[in-house]
Design a protein around this motif. Structure first.
Motif, PDB file in Angstrom:
ATOM      1  N   ASN A  67      87.561  61.870  21.377  1.00 53.01           N
ATOM      2  CA  ASN A  67      88.732  61.168  21.912  1.00 53.01           C
ATOM      3  C   ASN A  67      88.409  60.483  23.230  1.00 53.01           C
ATOM      4  O   ASN A  67      88.746  59.320  23.445  1.00 53.01           O
ATOM      5  N   VAL A  86      88.324  56.306  24.101  1.00 50.32           N
ATOM      6  CA  VAL A  86      89.132  55.571  25.086  1.00 50.32           C
ATOM      7  C   VAL A  86      88.248  54.910  26.147  1.00 50.32           C
ATOM      8  O   VAL A  86      88.673  53.969  26.807  1.00 50.32           O
ATOM      9  N   ALA A 112      97.948  56.391  34.139  1.00 44.93           N
ATOM     10  CA  ALA A 112      97.881  55.003  34.608  1.00 44.93           C
ATOM     11  C   ALA A 112      96.715  54.841  35.582  1.00 44.93           C
ATOM     12  O   ALA A 112      95.975  53.850  35.537  1.00 44.93           O
ATOM     13  N   ASP A 171      97.410  55.949  22.745  1.00 41.41           N
ATOM     14  CA  ASP A 171      96.324  56.709  23.373  1.00 41.41           C
ATOM     15  C   ASP A 171      96.592  58.206  23.175  1.00 41.41           C
ATOM     16  O   ASP A 171      97.729  58.660  23.350  1.00 41.41           O
ATOM     17  N   PHE A 172      95.543  58.961  22.859  1.00 43.23           N
ATOM     18  CA  PHE A 172      95.751  60.388  22.558  1.00 43.23           C
ATOM     19  C   PHE A 172      96.278  61.171  23.755  1.00 43.23           C
ATOM     20  O   PHE A 172      96.787  62.267  23.622  1.00 43.23           O
ATOM     21  N   ARG A 173      96.168  60.580  24.946  1.00 46.63           N
ATOM     22  CA  ARG A 173      96.623  61.308  26.135  1.00 46.63           C
ATOM     23  C   ARG A 173      98.074  61.020  26.501  1.00 46.63           C
ATOM     24  O   ARG A 173      98.654  61.687  27.338  1.00 46.63           O
ATOM     25  N   ASP A 191      94.340  63.804  33.620  1.00 47.84           N
ATOM     26  CA  ASP A 191      95.275  62.900  32.952  1.00 47.84           C
ATOM     27  C   ASP A 191      96.526  63.686  32.543  1.00 47.84           C
ATOM     28  O   ASP A 191      97.118  63.450  31.504  1.00 47.84           O
ATOM     29  N   LYS A 235      88.612  71.200  30.799  1.00 50.18           N
ATOM     30  CA  LYS A 235      90.011  71.181  30.371  1.00 50.18           C
ATOM     31  C   LYS A 235      90.202  71.670  28.941  1.00 50.18           C
ATOM     32  O   LYS A 235      91.298  72.064  28.562  1.00 50.18           O
ATOM     33  N   THR A 261     100.619  53.944  41.192  1.00 50.15           N
ATOM     34  CA  THR A 261      99.630  52.967  40.758  1.00 50.15           C
ATOM     35  C   THR A 261     100.096  51.551  41.068  1.00 50.15           C
ATOM     36  O   THR A 261      99.306  50.680  41.406  1.00 50.15           O
TER      37      THR A 261
END
Lengths: 313, 459
Positions: B449, B453, A272, A80-82, A265, B424, B17
């Protein structure tokens, strides 16, 4: 009933003398109160620690429809790019915070311990502990004011550093340091008190001997007190690392307060959270949680072994 | 020592989480329900599986603080309908409470409220979709649940954020079309005439910088900056072409002209990068706002608000959205506007529908109490008449009515927040000295992006 040979009876006596408090030695009818004491903790740990972790393992290796997914979820979150930015953010923050914590806590504890005037020492410990009383989200809310040059009591200082608006203060490059300062401020006081207690345990005979041998305060601190604090520093490291990898509240609140200029994020834990509740992908969220758990365990192991936390005196 | 453990641990435990997952698992275990999610579902007559109905049951309504007035008005006029009110943050600032809670209820198999107010236009995109095999949260409204006459009564395009694949999943509370607000007294004093195109607007901004430094013609410090300037310039950054497809193209003349305008006026200080909701904005720009393109709700939230700019009566004027040179028709953007959802899991759809219809259409709330421009056309007319009669505005409010039907439909309502991406990506860059024109490729990449996702196919 035949008597056992004398040698055997002597041996049995010796054994019971050496180990006087074996469970079998408990007086009949006495309640094993220890079990009662730990039972509630064990139940809660099972319900909110172990079971969720097991459930997370289950989720991390399954697909949305329940089938076995292998490592697919892990591959998905890692690519994932993050993910990489989030890991880097948390790493920078941890490095700054842990170094800051260890250095300042130890130095401040040594200073407080060296203060011989009774009221001054007490007052200092109180002052150090005070910020820690304001914990969690409430401390971040307070910091939102401190970080905004238009409302901050230290706005002059912020302007001196060239920051005239809130957005300038929360630029991406500043964030690891900001989070480290917030975490230090709210957490360090308690640790200073602990280190102070640990310093009290250093035998006064040893210090006295060193002093007679001609050691000055700095030498005593470096050669005697610091090595004897090693375990406590390792303990602080482990606890802080576990807390630090879970960075969440600070960036989350700052994200809301800045209308998302600080991304939601930013940290691994936030990612998560995004997976679970933004993308409704609990499997991906579980995979991230497990990665986080593994990394924290690995780093803690390093601290425990290098810090000699479980070595006996 | 116990203290420090608690301090260090409790600081973040709540956020874990894993704990959230744990709660979800406990809920699952307690309810003994691991599949489905619909309660006693059967295919209903309204186009979605309905729960067993009980027309006397109490309905639970989730609202933000501002919408409590709507609930009170309903309760006064409908005492026979029992309501339980839950106040929540209304998904303000992308906190996602609405979505988060519904997903937990989905996993638990119970707990959904009957009616939810949301201030995010991105909600219909997820609430209309089945996720992970669970029934979609939002009830379909245009298959008989809400009368067609009511649906037809909303302003043209008002229900676009609620419409997914041709079906309506929510009712709009208010509209948030961008218009050009201006201070008529200041404009007259400085001898300026209103711009008629965006190019004029830019030229006037450059003039203001020279002749009246300190005065501003807009702001670019909020997350909805792209919705005012980029959307109004037909920049194709958010063209939602299907439930999971989006076209992103920021390398166009439309995007570049808006970016250049912003860069020029930002650099000369007439469009500062300051959020209108900061103390800094109020402190620096009270009495200094010459013009400000922005949504209809700026009137009450910023201009006619003692906590904000507090513009005295008789000064605030409003003009229709500006076109670009060579374009005969102006288009405009949209910044929010609340929506009302009915839960597909509701056990009292009749009462839920009655409530939602009331709060979106009844004069007692929409005309008398609502702070924003009503989405329901008839109420909007009366609302405008009431505002005009208040003598607060220096000009008639007709441009707001016109702008309501000018919202450009090339900018859609996807599941991800364009505001968050802009905030952001662009805001920190601008603060660090980059230009928006230079950052257009980075913006494009960030949108792509995020879309990917969230399961979108990007074209």
């Amino acid at each position: 009933m035949a008597l056992a040979p004398v040698s055997d009876r002597l041996a049995a006596d010796a054994t019971s003398r050496r180990r006087p408090v074996r469970p079998q030695g408990r007086a009949p009818g006495r309640v094993p109160i220890g079990y009662l004491f730990v039972s509630l903790y064990t139940l809660l740990a099972l319900a909110f620690g172990i079971l969720p972790a097991v459930y997370a393992v289950f989720l991390a290796f399954t697909k949305v429809d329940g089938g076995f997914a292998g490592f697919d979820n892990f591959v998905k979150v890692v690519t994932d790019f993050r993910f990489v930015p989030a890991v880097l953010h948390v790493t920078f923050y941890l490095v700054i915070w842990l170094i800051m914590l260890v250095v300042f806590v130890v130095v401040l504890a040594l200073i407080v311990h060296a203060v011989k005037v009774r009221w001054a020492g007490t007052a200092l410990r109180f002052v150090y502990y005070l910020p820690g009383a304001l914990a969690g989200a409430s401390s971040v809310l307070l910091w939102l004011f401190v970080l905004d040059p238009t409302a901050s009591p230290v706005s002059g200082l912020l302007r001196l550093m060239g920051m005239n608006s809130f957005v300038q203060v929360i630029q991406p490059g500043n964030l690891p340091a900001i989070f480290a300062i917030i975490a230090f401020w709210t957490g360090a006081g308690g640790w200073i008190v602990i280190m102070y207690g640990a310093l009290n345990n250093v035998s006064s005979d040893v210090i006295e001997a060193a002093r007679i041998d001609g050691a000055n305060a700095v030498q005593i601190a470096l050669r005697i007190q610091l090595p004897m604090l090693r375990k406590w520093i390792a303990y602080m490291g482990v606890m802080s690392l576990a807390a630090g990898t879970q960075l969440f509240v600070e960036p989350q609140l700052l994200s809301q307060a800045s209308n998302a200029v600080v991304p939601n994020d930013y940290s691994v834990n936030q990612l998560a959270y995004q997976y679970a509740f933004q993308q409704n992908d609990f499997n991906g969220a579980a995979a991230i949680s497990l990665i986080l758990l593994l990394v924290a365990l690995l780093l803690s192991w390093v601290f425990v072994t290098r810090g000699g936390l479980f070595e006996k005196e | 020592m116990v203290g420090i453990h608690n301090v260090v641990r409790s600081r973040r435990r709540a956020a874990l989480t894993a704990a959230a997952l744990g709660v979800a698992s406990v809920l699952l275990a307690l309810t003994g329900c691991s599949s489905g999610g619909s309660t006693g579902s059967s295919n209903g007559s309204y186009g979605f599986p309905e729960a067993k109905q009980d027309t006397s049951s109490r309905i639970t309504v989730w609202v933000d603080a501002d919408r409590q007035a709507a609930v009170k008005a309903f309760e006064k006029d409908n005492p026979e309908t029992k309501i339980k009110v839950v106040t929540y943050d209304g998904s303000a600032n992308g906190s996602n409470s609405f979505k988060t809670k519904m997903q937990l209820f989905d996993r638990a198999g119970s707990g959904w409220p009957d009616v939810v107010f949301s201030s995010q236009n991105t909600d219909a995109a997820w609430a209309s979709q089945k996720t992970a095999g669970k029934q979609a949260f939002a009830a379909v409204l245009d298959k008989g649940l809400v009368p067609k006459t009511i649906l037809d009564g909303f302003a043209e395009g008002a229900l676009n954020p609620c419409t997914v694949e041709g079906q309506v999943y929510c009712l709009r509370n208010d509209l948030a079309q961008a218009v050009l607000w201006y201070n008529k007294s200041l404009m007259d004093k400085f001898g300026y005439t209103l711009p008629t195109t965006w190019e004029d607007y830019q030229a006037l901004g450059e003039k203001v910088a020279k002749e009246h430094p300190g005065y501003i013609v807009g702001t670019a410090g909020d997350a909805w900056t792209p919705e005012v300037f980029m959307w109004g310039s037909k920049c194709q950054a958010n063209d939602i072409t299907g439930p999971r497809t989006v076209t992103v193209n920021t390398d166009t003349t439309e995007c570049k002209r808006a970016a250049t305008l912003l860069d020029t006026l930002r650099e000369n200080g007439t469009v500062p990068v300051v959020s209108v909701f900061t103390p800094e904005f109020v402190k620096k720009y009270t009495g200094k706002v010459l013009m400000m393109p922005g949504p209809a709700w700026y009137a009450g939230a910023i201009f006619n608000n003692p906590q904000s700019l507090n513009v005295p009566a008789g000064q605030l004027g409003v003009a229709a959205p500006l076109p670009w040179n060579g374009e005969d028709k102006a288009v405009t953007g949209n910044v929010g506007g609340g929506t009302w959802f009915i839960s597909s899991h509701s056990k009292n759809l009749k009462a839920a529908e009655k409530f939602v219809q009331y709060v979106t259409t009844a004069d007692a709330y929409q005309v008398e109490l609502a702070p924003g421009y009503p989405a329901y056309a008839e109420a909007a007319q009366k609302w405008v008449a009431k505002q005009d009669a208040s003598k607060y505005y220096a000009t008639p409010l007709q441009p707001i009515v016109t702008a309501a039907s000018q919202i450009w439909d090339g900018w859609g309502y996807g599941i991800f927040s364009q505001e968050a991406i802009w905030a952001k990506t662009i805001t920190p860059g601008v603060t660090a000295g980059k230009t928006i024109v230079d950052m257009l490729p980075a913006w494009q990449q960030a949108i792509e992006n995020q879309a990917k996702v969230d399961g979108y196919t990007v074209k």
